[in-house]
Design a protein around this motif. Structure first.
Motif, PDB file in Angstrom:
ATOM      1  N   HIS A 178      -5.230   1.109 -16.266  1.00 33.32           N
ATOM      2  CA  HIS A 178      -4.774   0.585 -15.035  1.00 33.32           C
ATOM      3  C   HIS A 178      -3.565   1.471 -14.431  1.00 33.32           C
ATOM      4  O   HIS A 178      -2.277   1.389 -14.788  1.00 33.32           O
ATOM      5  CB  HIS A 178      -4.220  -0.967 -15.627  1.00 33.32           C
ATOM      6  CG  HIS A 178      -3.347  -1.515 -14.657  1.00 33.32           C
ATOM      7  ND1 HIS A 178      -3.944  -1.824 -13.427  1.00 33.32           N
ATOM      8  CD2 HIS A 178      -2.043  -1.930 -14.563  1.00 33.32           C
ATOM      9  CE1 HIS A 178      -3.017  -2.768 -12.590  1.00 33.32           C
ATOM     10  NE2 HIS A 178      -1.616  -2.808 -13.307  1.00 33.32           N
ATOM     11  N   ASP A 179      -3.974   2.587 -14.042  1.00 34.80           N
ATOM     12  CA  ASP A 179      -2.795   3.953 -14.052  1.00 34.80           C
ATOM     13  C   ASP A 179      -2.816   4.446 -12.672  1.00 34.80           C
ATOM     14  O   ASP A 179      -1.918   5.227 -12.472  1.00 34.80           O
ATOM     15  CB  ASP A 179      -3.597   5.162 -14.698  1.00 34.80           C
ATOM     16  CG  ASP A 179      -3.193   5.162 -16.031  1.00 34.80           C
ATOM     17  OD1 ASP A 179      -2.426   4.144 -16.371  1.00 34.80           O
ATOM     18  OD2 ASP A 179      -3.614   6.122 -16.878  1.00 34.80           O
ATOM     19  N   CYS A 180      -3.557   3.695 -11.490  1.00 37.49           N
ATOM     20  CA  CYS A 180      -3.562   4.282 -10.206  1.00 37.49           C
ATOM     21  C   CYS A 180      -2.305   4.664  -9.667  1.00 37.49           C
ATOM     22  O   CYS A 180      -1.945   5.633  -9.018  1.00 37.49           O
ATOM     23  CB  CYS A 180      -4.384   3.670  -9.237  1.00 37.49           C
ATOM     24  SG  CYS A 180      -6.062   3.827  -9.683  1.00 37.49           S
ATOM     25  N   ALA A 181      -1.333   3.631 -10.002  1.00 38.23           N
ATOM     26  CA  ALA A 181       0.124   3.980  -9.426  1.00 38.23           C
ATOM     27  C   ALA A 181       0.613   5.240 -10.070  1.00 38.23           C
ATOM     28  O   ALA A 181       1.577   5.785  -9.349  1.00 38.23           O
ATOM     29  CB  ALA A 181       0.746   2.488  -9.866  1.00 38.23           C
ATOM     30  N   VAL A 182       0.420   5.726 -11.159  1.00 38.93           N
ATOM     31  CA  VAL A 182       1.135   6.842 -11.876  1.00 38.93           C
ATOM     32  C   VAL A 182       0.268   8.140 -11.980  1.00 38.93           C
ATOM     33  O   VAL A 182       0.509   9.031 -12.635  1.00 38.93           O
ATOM     34  CB  VAL A 182       1.920   6.516 -13.001  1.00 38.93           C
ATOM     35  CG1 VAL A 182       2.988   5.573 -12.688  1.00 38.93           C
ATOM     36  CG2 VAL A 182       0.834   5.819 -13.801  1.00 38.93           C
ATOM     37  N   TYR A 233       5.111  -2.862 -16.153  1.00 39.02           N
ATOM     38  CA  TYR A 233       3.770  -1.838 -15.796  1.00 39.02           C
ATOM     39  C   TYR A 233       3.416  -1.048 -17.074  1.00 39.02           C
ATOM     40  O   TYR A 233       2.114  -1.110 -17.288  1.00 39.02           O
ATOM     41  CB  TYR A 233       3.959  -1.298 -14.640  1.00 39.02           C
ATOM     42  CG  TYR A 233       2.949  -0.200 -14.076  1.00 39.02           C
ATOM     43  CD1 TYR A 233       1.758  -0.676 -13.641  1.00 39.02           C
ATOM     44  CD2 TYR A 233       3.021   0.797 -14.176  1.00 39.02           C
ATOM     45  CE1 TYR A 233       0.625  -0.052 -13.382  1.00 39.02           C
ATOM     46  CE2 TYR A 233       2.184   2.034 -13.874  1.00 39.02           C
ATOM     47  CZ  TYR A 233       0.729   1.302 -13.701  1.00 39.02           C
ATOM     48  OH  TYR A 233      -0.212   2.301 -13.318  1.00 39.02           O
ATOM     49  N   CYS A 280       4.886   5.443  -6.592  1.00 40.84           N
ATOM     50  CA  CYS A 280       3.452   5.651  -6.514  1.00 40.84           C
ATOM     51  C   CYS A 280       2.989   5.914  -4.835  1.00 40.84           C
ATOM     52  O   CYS A 280       2.020   6.223  -4.236  1.00 40.84           O
ATOM     53  CB  CYS A 280       2.636   4.495  -6.762  1.00 40.84           C
ATOM     54  SG  CYS A 280       2.976   3.044  -5.948  1.00 40.84           S
TER      55      CYS A 280
END
Lengths: 898, 317, 171
Positions: free
Chosen positions: A101-105, C141, C54
């Motif tokens: 669940h990494d797309c943001a980083v 997160y 992001c």
């Protein structure tokens, strides 16, 4: 052409392709991962499933992987079939079951092929409730960041790194559902093309580490088509900017030049643009206080005669503007005499009509290659990758008769096993290409030339034979001659690296010997810098001539254009040269020794802040475009400054020259050899539907906030008067002409994989033809001819060592070494010796020896290279700490420890 | 000498009072509208928000006095003055009280009709001089609306003239000593009121402005005090029509106990508020509906009313 | 005609209704918790900045009034080096909050942001960051993301297996 039916619609398509390529060429969106246009299919990811039907009446059909099935006439298939669609969707779901669940980083986000394909198949919700597989990451050096959890096991990385680029230190480990792509242990990825993994990897396992330091999403960058400045090949690149700093270089496809890949020097050498040592303001070192820039310039420009020193790393326009400022007779190339001599010879050969100058793409299809006195891996890296492909591609001819199509990569590689094409290397030391070469000669430059002459003799009996050659060398010359003669597409690679005209002459003799009517041998020359060919085509005298002319004292002022003369000649000579002038105007973008000598130092634009045209080693004129407007109005393109100087001196004539196009027009009319350079890209008034081509993607963000800290009222966006590109996100959103493509994007295809939408067929040339125009060279007369004599064999001198320059991909280039990442990979200064020479000086690996070259003294650690002939030493070429040596050099080596 | 001074003083007082009232009508209208829309309206500046008018005026004065470069300059500047001037001239004949009137003309009613229709010049000229298609459309609508409604405005009053036997307004008022003309001439009252609304371009008959169709109609290009003149002109028009309704149909200053001028003012304000109520409650008809209504319905009714009144008068004599 | 008279009458009767206006600022408004007002950046339960830089909020913003620069600390944890919202452009549509994958950016029930100088409507990170989790308590997160950024090691997440031993061939 064969006819196939996709979802009941008939299409006429090219035979011999697989279904995936065909569908993509037809503009259909079919998801895939493991297939790569440059690397063929292996059918590993199972993503591109389509349904193929037996015939018109077949309703059931069967699922096949599109990349593993060739097109046949009268074929019926369905892309949108529910079963095929569900299959693809479930396949993604499986791939995503372990995807974090990494797309943001994740740095890939926004230009991620996996994201695009997930959206394309419609998988939106995770049903898999069980734990995710995890991996530890590795340190892979200054270029790439490793995040193994994100891997989807498509095997593209190892197929590129190991198979395509010949890397040794990236592999696949473990087994089953936990295979691991990485190194055996932490360490720097050694291959010179490792940076391409960031583009080859469909997701974020390998990402650009320098981008990470100032991370920006693709959609937020202002991008422009550009041309790499770090070697003579002129690979096409896309440069991206945000907040006034250059952020990233990615590959820009050019079917005739670099194709899908660029080297790490090109990808990571950009950081000099953001260097804190940039010249940002005009600096006046004048005695008279209180004069502003224009007062002092008007004084300098009108008093006395000007001499202009051009530069091989400045654009054609800049050199021409300088030539116009100082006058044709006072314009000099800023390169040493011997380098100029070599370039004259190379141009004479390329325009002799006896040989063919191949494009980089053509070199990938050579069946026999002879590399004469070059180390392409270090002097022109992308050429080394092309030669590797030549060696890999050749054996495929032998299996052309089998019924396995050439795109079926795994199968054909299995079939040819270790078969390789013929590549012969002749270079003083081992090179990386030696491992795939069928033979290698390690000798002094003179002996390499003699070897070449011998080959020419064996092909064409009329050619003179060098005397006194060792029978063993003669034998291998005969063998190479034999291969070249039988070859269909022989290629000879040579160049300026060793500063030896005899080698170039020998290469030409071979080419001439191979000429049979229309069929000519391909001769590819590696040149020193990005615009060496362009500067040489201006046919100006060299720096040495300038020094001689300056001795007379008739020049009051020198104008030096983007050139650090201390890298071109010995320090004392340059000092004497500068002392003959009252004033010296230096235009450059980086602080260096020459800049420090300037009376007036003018800040100029780098390739990212200005436009210009470069001529690469095959005399292809290519335009690079401004990426962003420098925040400071003083940073302008050199040609703009120089033309302003001229107008300033001659009185302003506003109707004259304002734009790049006019300058190019004048260049071509003044020097017809540049005919075609003005067509390298559409003119600045080019518009599509009255619109410019936007440099920013349509999702560009922060326009009303990025400068709000300075002033809350948004300033007017800068206007581009020199190109059809705009600095905003407004403009024509369709397919731009190939030379004006600022980035690759297509609906649903955010990553660079959208490139196929810009190509006439998947993996083929760009629509409208590959960018760049080959110069005709009309009207050039090269006085010094194509004659040359065979040099005498190399003999060891008792009192001094002969020296050869050894270029390094990371370190030898003046600009890229200012990038911290490239600098980190650059070698420290050393001297390479054979162990016999080392023993004589009682030195071992690592001991410090003193080298005296002319007036310069260096203390250098020893690196043993046993392949070096006795009496010959290698020095790294043009490292920042060792520049200013006049090549070819001789030096006295002493062991001061004794 | 004394006579001249008396009239000059009267003119000054009436002028001042009228313009002041017209200005405060802005406040009144906003407050009344708010009241009918369950709001408060301007209630911050001064007691009951009365000073909003002062604030508005200051605002209007400080606005850039902008004349569009494409406009006919002289006409553009001149047009707003006409509307205020024409309306103010009509007030010359309005009998506020037996002794408070500027000129007791024997053709008072005709003078009123003449002057009030002059106001349309301001709209036509302003709209034309603006050199803007919306303004021109507004001006054309204004002109045609004026022509159509002027006709039966005059006709509707003829009944009253027949009954009172005079065009002099004081005579008309005095003729209502026994009963108001609204009783004997109800149809004429309704027609006159309708025509009056149209005459002042008030909602629902603000066809020349029609902001949902024509931006702001004839005054699209106006700003600052020139716009302010149109504004004042409109409110003066409201007062005028209300005053005329009172004079002609509701017995003017006549009334018990209170002094005549108070009666007149009270009656007039009832109609002013009725104007505002109309604005709060009625939607604007379409332009063609307005014209059709005028020519095909109201005009015949007005003629019929005249005929019947004439007949009665004949019979009575 | 009757309907006209009827509506005139009805409107007239409104004179005697209660007025709906709230006499702000003397009388305060009661706002819903999901009211879209002033934008804040929240923190995770451990007090760390939730924003991971992001850029999705910036991309989602229809008036492009958000700009930021991501950077990372020594553990690899991403955070914004600067985060700027130009409230003089903001239309409070809440798309940034919808786009945020970490619940960092949230709209709050506060609209009292008037300024005499427009420049003061440019909010930097120190103006935006609050010491609260906002509307979504408990979410961190980095506890659910795959990468290790100093919050948890590889394979220590709730839904993760321990890292693979790449020297092993056991299934």
């Amino acid at each position: 052409m064969v006819r196939i039916y996709i979802d009941q619609k008939p299409y006429d398509v090219k035979p011999g392709k697989n279904l995936l390529e065909t569908c993509l060429t037809l503009g259909l969106d079919l998801p895939y991962f493991c297939w790569h246009p440059a690397m063929g299919s292996v059918g590993a990811c199972r993503q591109c499933a389509v349904k193929v039907f037996k015939d018109e009446n077949d309703k059931a059909g069967r699922l096949v992987m599109a990349c593993m099935e060739g097109v046949r006439d009268n074929m019926y298939l369905s892309v949108n079939d529910t079963v095929a669609h569900d299959f693809r969707s479930q396949n993604i779901e499986w791939l995503m079951s372990n995807h974090p669940h990494d797309c943001a980083v994740c740095d890939e986000g926004g230009s991620c092929h996996l994201q695009d394909m997930t959206v394309m198949t419609g998988h939106a919700y995770r049903r898999f409730r069980f734990p995710k597989r995890t991996y530890q990451n590795q340190y892979l050096g200054p270029f790439l960041h490793h995040e193994m959890n994100r891997c989807i096991q498509c095997y593209r990385c190892v197929r590129f790194y190991k198979d395509y680029a010949g890397g040794k230190d990236l592999d696949v480990f473990a087994a089953h559902n936990h295979v691991y792509f990485g190194r055996e242990k932490d360490g720097v990825l050694e291959n010179e093309f490792s940076g391409n993994l960031a583009e080859v990897c469909p997701t974020g396992v390998f990402t650009d580490k320098t981008l990470r330091e100032h991370y920006t999403r693709k959609w937020d960058m202002t991008m422009a088509p550009s041309v790499c400045q770090h070697c003579s090949l002129g690979c096409n690149i896309i440069a991206g900017e945000r907040y006034g700093a250059l952020r990233q270089i990615t590959n820009r496809f050019n079917g005739a030049v670099n194709g899908y890949f660029i080297c790490d020097r090109g990808r990571y050498g950009y950081e000099f643009v953001n260097d804190p040592d940039r010249v940002r303001q005009p600096v006046i070192h004048a005695e008279k206080e209180g004069r502003n820039l224009f007062e002092s310039l008007s004084g300098i420009l009108t008093e006395g005669k000007l001499i202009g020193i051009g530069s091989p790393r400045a654009s054609l326009e800049a050199n021409f503007a300088l030539r116009r400022l100082v006058g044709e007779e006072n314009f000099y190339q800023g390169i040493p005499e011997n380098e100029a001599e070599l370039l004259r010879k190379i141009l004479a050969i390329q325009h002799s009509g006896h040989v063919h100058t191949p494009s980089l793409k053509e070199t990938e299809y050579a069946d026999v290659t002879l590399v004469l006195g070059e180390d392409p891996t270090n002097s022109a890296p992308r050429l080394a990758l092309a030669l590797r492909q030549a060696v890999r591609t050749k054996p495929l001819e032998d299996i052309a008769g089998s019924n396995i199509p050439l795109w079926n990569d795994a199968a054909i590689r299995e079939m040819i096993q270790d078969e390789k094409g013929e590549l012969f290397m002749a270079y003083p030391v081992n090179t990386k290409l030696d491992e795939i070469a069928s033979g290698a000669l390690h000798a002094a430059p003179e002996d390499i030339a003699r070897f070449g002459f011998a080959i020419a003799h064996f092909i064409d009996g009329h050619a003179p034979v060098p005397e006194g050659m060792e029978p063993q060398t003669l034998e291998s010359a005969r063998r190479v001659a034999d291969l070249l003669e039988k070859a269909e597409r022989p290629l000879i690679v040579s160049g300026t690296t060793l500063f030896n005209g005899d080698i170039i002459q020998a290469a030409y003799q071979i080419g001439q010997a191979l000429e049979k009517g229309e069929r000519k041998a391909a001769l590819c020359f590696v040149l020193p810098e990005c615009n060496s060919a362009g500067l040489a085509l201006m046919q100006a005298p060299s720096l040495a001539m300038a020094m001689k002319a300056a001795e007379t004292g008739k020049f009051a002022t020198a104008v030096v254009l983007e050139n650090d003369l201390y890298r071109r000649a010995e320090r004392s000579e340059v000092d004497r040269f500068f002392s003959t002038f009252e004033n010296c105007i230096v235009l450059d973008h980086l602080e260096n020794d020459t800049a420090r000598r300037a009376t007036v130092l003018i800040p100029t634009a780098t390739f990212a802040e200005g436009e210009g045209t470069l001529v690469n080693n095959e005399e292809r004129a290519q335009r690079f475009f401004q990426v962003f407007m420098p925040k400071n109005e003083h940073i302008r393109e050199s040609w703009r400054w120089l033309d302003e100087f001229r107008q300033f001196r001659d009185g302003s004539r506003p109707d004259e020259l304002r734009e790049l196009d006019n300058l190019l027009e004048e260049l071509v009319s003044a020097m017809p050899q540049f005919k075609g350079a003005e067509m390298a890209a559409p003119l600045s008034d080019f518009r599509i539907n009255g619109q410019r081509i936007p440099r920013e993607p349509h999702r560009f963000s922060g326009r009303t906030a990025m400068l709000a800290n300075v002033a809350v009222s948004e300033p007017k966006p800068p206007e581009d008067t020199d190109s059809p590109l705009s600095f905003t996100m407004e403009g024509y959103r369709g397919l731009p002409p190939a030379p004006l493509t600022p980035f690759y994007w297509s609906p649903g295809w955010n990553s660079g994989q959208s490139m196929h939408k810009y190509q006439s067929e998947a993996g083929g040339s760009l629509r409208g033809g590959d960018p760049g125009v080959r110069l005709s060279g009309d009207g050039v007369h090269f006085s010094n001819g194509l004659q040359g004599t065979i040099p005498s064999a190399f003999k060891r001198q008792d009192n001094e060592m002969a020296l050869v320059p050894l270029p390094h991909i990371f370190g030898s280039d003046e600009l890229s070494v200012r990038s911290s990442s490239v600098e980190g990979r650059s070698p420290r200064a050393y001297i390479a010796l054979s162990s016999l020479d080392a023993e004589r000086l009682h030195a071992a690996e690592g001991s410090i020896l003193q080298m005296r070259i002319g007036g310069q003294v260096f203390d250098l650690p020893v690196t043993l290279k046993n392949e070096l002939p006795e009496g010959l030493a290698g020095l790294p070429y043009n490292l920042p700490s060792m520049s200013g040596i006049t090549w070819p050099a001789k030096g006295v080596l002493t062991n001061t420890a004794l | 000498m004394n006579e001249i001074l008396k009239y000059t003083l009267m003119i000054v007082i009436i002028l001042f009072t009228l313009t002041t009232i017209a200005a405060w009508l802005i406040w009144l209208e906003r407050r009344m509208l708010a009241l009918w829309q369950d709001r408060y309206g301007p209630n911050r500046a001064g007691p009951f928000g009365l000073f909003i008018v002062v604030a508005d005026t200051i605002k209007l004065f400080f606005k850039e006095d902008w004349i569009p470069p494409f406009a006919e300059k002289a006409v553009f500047v001149f047009a707003p003055a006409i509307v205020a001037a024409a309306v103010l001239l009509s007030f010359v004949v309005v009998p506020f009280a037996p002794d408070i009137l500027v000129a007791d003309l024997d053709i008072g009613l005709l003078f009123f009709l003449a002057m009030s229709s002059l106001g349309v010049y301001s709209i036509v000229l302003g709209g034309w001089a603006s050199n803007n298609k919306y303004s021109l459309l507004g001006a054309l609508r204004g002109a045609s609306q004026m022509i159509s409604y002027e006709v039966f405005m005059g006709l509707s009053l003829m009944g009253v003239v027949m009954l009172s036997g005079s065009f002099r307004l004081t005579d008309i008022v005095m003729a209502q000593k026994d009963f108001w003309f609204v009783v004997t001439q109800p149809v004429a009252f309704v027609l006159f009121l309708t025509a009056g609304i149209a005459e002042t371009h008030r909602l629902p008959f603000d066809i020349p402005e029609a902001e949902s169709e024509l931006v702001a109609g004839f005054h699209s290009e106006y700003s600052g005090m020139k716009f302010g003149m149109f504004f004042i002109g409109e409110y003066l028009g409201i007062i005028l029509i209300s005053a005329m309704v009172v004079t002609i149909f509701f017995g003017g200053w006549l009334g018990p106990v209170l002094p005549p001028v108070v009666w007149f003012t009270l009656k007039t304000f009832v109609f002013i508020i009725f104007f505002i109520l109309l604005r709060a409650s009625l939607p604007r008809p379409r332009y063609d509906q307005l014209m059709e209504y005028g020519w095909k319905i109201i005009l015949p009714i007005a003629l019929l009313n005249l005929l019947v009144t004439g007949g009665f008068t004949l019979l009575k004599n | 005609m009757i309907s006209l008279l009827r509506s005139i009458g009805l409107i007239f009767l409104h004179m005697f209704r209660k007025r709906e206006t709230i006499q702000y600022p003397e009388e305060k408004v009661v706002l819903h918790p999901r009211w879209r007002g002033r934008i804040v950046l929240t923190r995770d339960p451990d007090g760390g900045e939730r924003c991971v830089g992001c850029y999705l909020c910036a991309a989602a913003c229809p008036v492009d009034c958000i700009s930021l620069q991501a950077t990372e600390d020594e553990h690899g944890r991403r955070y914004p080096a600067f985060f700027r919202i130009n409230f003089s452009r903001c239309i409070f549509c809440g798309y940034c909050e919808e786009a945020c994958p970490t619940y960092a950016i949230q709209l709050t029930p506060d609209f009292e942001m008037g300024e005499y100088n427009r420049q003061n409507l440019v909010y930097e990170k120190e103006d935006l960051l609050i010491d609260s989790q906002g509307k979504y308590p408990g979410y961190n997160y980095y506890k659910v993301a795959g990468l290790s950024a100093g919050v948890k090691g590889k394979g220590e997440g709730a839904n993760e297996e321990p890292p693979v031993d790449i020297r092993s061939l056991i299934p």
